[in-house]
Write a protein that holds these residues in place. Structure first.
Motif, short mmCIF file in Angstrom:
data_model
loop_
_atom_site.label_atom_id
_atom_site.label_comp_id
_atom_site.label_asym_id
_atom_site.label_seq_id
_atom_site.Cartn_x
_atom_site.Cartn_y
_atom_site.Cartn_z
N LEU A 61 37.61 -3.90 23.37
CA LEU A 61 37.88 -3.51 24.65
C LEU A 61 39.34 -3.09 24.70
O LEU A 61 39.72 -2.62 25.94
CB LEU A 61 37.69 -4.71 25.33
N ALA A 62 40.22 -3.42 24.19
CA ALA A 62 41.82 -3.24 24.14
C ALA A 62 41.99 -1.72 23.93
O ALA A 62 41.50 -1.34 22.56
CB ALA A 62 42.79 -4.31 23.41
N PRO A 63 42.91 -1.10 24.34
CA PRO A 63 43.48 0.11 24.11
C PRO A 63 43.96 0.04 22.45
O PRO A 63 43.86 1.28 21.99
CB PRO A 63 44.41 0.64 25.25
N VAL A 64 44.64 -0.89 22.27
CA VAL A 64 45.43 -0.89 21.08
C VAL A 64 45.55 -2.10 20.51
O VAL A 64 45.19 -3.24 21.26
CB VAL A 64 47.19 -0.43 21.21
N THR A 65 45.91 -2.46 19.19
CA THR A 65 45.95 -3.73 18.72
C THR A 65 47.25 -4.51 19.23
O THR A 65 48.19 -4.05 19.77
CB THR A 65 45.68 -3.62 17.19
N PRO A 95 39.98 11.50 34.40
CA PRO A 95 40.99 10.47 34.33
C PRO A 95 42.17 11.00 33.59
O PRO A 95 41.73 11.12 32.37
CB PRO A 95 40.26 9.13 33.93
N HIS A 96 43.43 10.65 34.00
CA HIS A 96 44.53 10.98 33.27
C HIS A 96 45.70 10.10 33.58
O HIS A 96 45.67 9.69 34.98
CB HIS A 96 44.92 12.37 32.93
N VAL A 97 46.63 10.00 33.04
CA VAL A 97 48.17 9.42 33.33
C VAL A 97 49.16 10.43 33.04
O VAL A 97 48.91 11.31 31.98
CB VAL A 97 48.32 8.04 32.75
N ASN A 98 50.20 10.57 33.79
CA ASN A 98 51.28 11.11 33.54
C ASN A 98 52.11 10.67 32.20
O ASN A 98 52.58 9.34 32.58
CB ASN A 98 51.99 11.75 34.68
N ALA A 99 52.80 11.25 31.40
CA ALA A 99 53.64 10.76 30.44
C ALA A 99 54.74 10.29 31.10
O ALA A 99 55.29 10.80 32.35
CB ALA A 99 53.82 11.62 29.38
N TYR A 100 55.81 9.52 30.67
CA TYR A 100 56.85 9.19 31.10
C TYR A 100 58.16 9.83 30.47
O TYR A 100 58.13 9.93 29.43
CB TYR A 100 57.06 7.66 30.78
N TYR A 122 45.33 12.52 28.70
CA TYR A 122 43.78 12.40 29.24
C TYR A 122 43.14 10.91 28.61
O TYR A 122 43.33 10.98 27.37
CB TYR A 122 43.03 13.76 29.01
N LEU A 123 42.39 10.49 29.47
CA LEU A 123 41.75 9.27 29.13
C LEU A 123 40.09 9.46 28.72
O LEU A 123 39.67 10.61 29.49
CB LEU A 123 41.80 8.07 30.28
N GLY A 124 39.64 8.70 28.17
CA GLY A 124 38.23 8.91 27.63
C GLY A 124 37.87 7.51 27.34
O GLY A 124 38.60 6.42 26.91
N PHE A 125 36.31 7.45 27.14
CA PHE A 125 35.77 6.18 26.72
C PHE A 125 35.45 6.53 25.17
O PHE A 125 35.05 7.56 24.86
CB PHE A 125 34.67 5.96 27.69
N PRO A 147 43.66 6.68 25.49
CA PRO A 147 44.11 8.19 25.36
C PRO A 147 43.10 8.84 24.33
O PRO A 147 42.79 8.33 23.36
CB PRO A 147 45.64 8.22 24.85
N VAL A 148 42.89 10.16 24.79
CA VAL A 148 41.65 11.06 24.14
C VAL A 148 42.51 11.41 22.74
O VAL A 148 42.00 11.27 21.60
CB VAL A 148 41.40 12.28 24.71
N ILE A 149 43.96 11.64 22.92
CA ILE A 149 44.70 11.97 21.41
C ILE A 149 45.40 10.70 20.96
O ILE A 149 46.00 10.08 21.77
CB ILE A 149 45.82 12.97 22.01
N GLU A 150 45.07 10.10 19.99
CA GLU A 150 45.45 8.86 19.53
C GLU A 150 47.22 8.91 19.48
O GLU A 150 47.73 9.93 18.82
CB GLU A 150 44.86 8.66 18.08
N GLY A 151 47.68 7.91 19.74
CA GLY A 151 49.20 7.83 19.59
C GLY A 151 49.87 8.02 20.94
O GLY A 151 50.92 7.68 20.93
N GLN A 152 49.30 8.60 21.91
CA GLN A 152 50.06 8.79 23.13
C GLN A 152 50.20 7.56 23.78
O GLN A 152 49.53 6.58 24.09
CB GLN A 152 49.05 9.61 23.90
#
Length: 382
Positions: A61-65, A95-100, A122-125, A147-152
């Motif tokens: 469930l968590a986006p990252v470890t 769904p997406h968020v803007n980079a900082y 861009y975000l995904g499931f 994030p759809v692209i890993e590491g963003q």
């Protein structure tokens, strides 16, 4: 099956009647029917089930470890989620968020973050991410969302002082905070039923000694006693042992109220015919308590236990927040709230208090569930 019909002199079959769940047709069916009418209790039960589901599979469930961090995003604020954008070629939905973009405020000397609308994330499931072992057994790298692209960089609840994702850490903290309440109440249940049962079953001198002991424990201020016992744990003790020691400390101090309830019920039942029959049959005290007397008010025990779990969760959170309970690298809601001890830090990064929202939701849900079970425990009352 068949029966003889005297009017015709023939043997006619009797239609079989199917009873679904014979044990569910009596008292427990009435308890369930009354509980279903308690809307807040049902809602609380659903939230509690979801919370324990989160505690079972936080890695998925968590986006990252837990080990993920990014020092470039220290105290990054929560990223708002947008559902669509115009990329120049047309409007795209998703769904997406803007980079900082980080900027230095030279007046205050602090780093500030500004959304860069030209760099959407861009975000995904069921996206690919960091590898982990699901349930400790199945190696995989799939996460429920992220994030759809890993590491963003993705901080839905913001980041802490080391650039760690607060949402992921809150999800991981559910496992410790929810299970410590469950295990603690389970131990308190054993102590309370056994000691309270002996007190109510024997009465007399035994009852007086046990009740005076319970009154002594209840007369000691809980928080200083918790602090003293927790502070007695050496700093060199491994984190896993600290977890079990804190659980035992909470259990040792949490059984007295349940023991009083059990004792009162046993005093009322010890002269009943079925208890006398069990004694004449040679049953020992433990068998009489757990085999004969306890099942008669099991629904009340369940309600009492459900109302005791929030107290365990709040106690662990308070001890960990004060720095004398669980410690890093263990992650619980109380440990996460240690980051919010500094008023200046809270003023600049109020999202550090978001793990406290998880505590509030869990405690309210458990209280609603306990209220519903307590009302349903006596289905014959109006």
């Amino acid at each position: 099956m068949s029966a003889f019909d005297e009017s015709t002199g023939l043997v006619a079959p009797i239609a079989k009647t199917h009873r679904r769940g014979r044990g569910f047709d009596g008292h427990w069916a009435l308890v369930w029917q009354k509980f279903r009418r308690h809307k807040l209790g049902v809602a609380g039960g659903i939230v509690v089930i979801l919370a324990y589901l989160v505690a079972a599979i936080p890695e998925f469930l968590a986006p990252v470890t837990l080990e993920a961090y990014n020092p470039a995003y220290t105290y990054a604020p929560p990223q708002p989620v947008h559902m669509g954008r115009d990329d120049g070629t047309g409007w795209t939905f998703g769904p997406h968020v803007n980079a900082y973009k980080s900027e230095i405020d030279y007046n205050s000397g602090r780093r500030t973050f500004v959304e860069d609308e030209t760099q959407p994330i861009y975000l995904g499931f069921f996206v690919e991410g960091e590898s982990y072992n699901l349930l400790g057994l199945i190696p995989t790298n799939r996460h429920l969302f992220g994030p759809v692209i890993e590491g963003q960089p993705f901080f839905l609840f913001g980041a802490d002082r080391l650039g760690r994702d607060i949402l992921s850490r809150t999800i991981y903290g559910t496992r410790i905070s929810m299970t410590i309440g469950l295990i603690g109440v389970a131990l308190s249940l054993v102590f309370g039923i056994l000691i309270g049962g002996i007190s109510g079953l024997f009465g007399g001198v035994t009852d007086n000694v046990i009740q005076r002991f319970i009154e002594f424990i209840q007369s000691v201020p809980a928080i200083p006693l918790w602090i003293g016992l927790a502070a007695a744990i050496p700093a060199s003790v491994p984190p896993l042992q600290v977890y079990f020691l804190i659980t035992i400390i909470l259990s040792v101090l949490g059984w007295t109220s349940l023991a009083r309830v059990v004792r009162g019920r046993f005093l009322a039942m010890r002269n009943e015919d079925f208890v006398k029959a069990a004694r004449l049959d040679g049953c020992g005290p433990v068998r009489i308590i757990f085999r004969h007397m306890l099942p008669s008010f099991l629904s009340h025990i369940i309600a009492t236990v459900s109302l005791a779990i929030p107290g365990m969760i709040l106690a662990e959170t308070a001890l960990s927040y004060l720095g004398i309970g669980l410690r890093t690298p263990i992650v619980s809601w109380g440990v996460l709230l240690q980051e919010a001890q500094n008023v200046r830090t809270i003023a600049s990064a109020p999202w550090l208090l978001l793990p406290g929202a998880a505590v509030v939701i869990a405690v309210l849900a458990l209280n609603f569930l306990g209220d519903g079970l307590r009302d349903a425990a006596d289905p014959y009352a109006d």
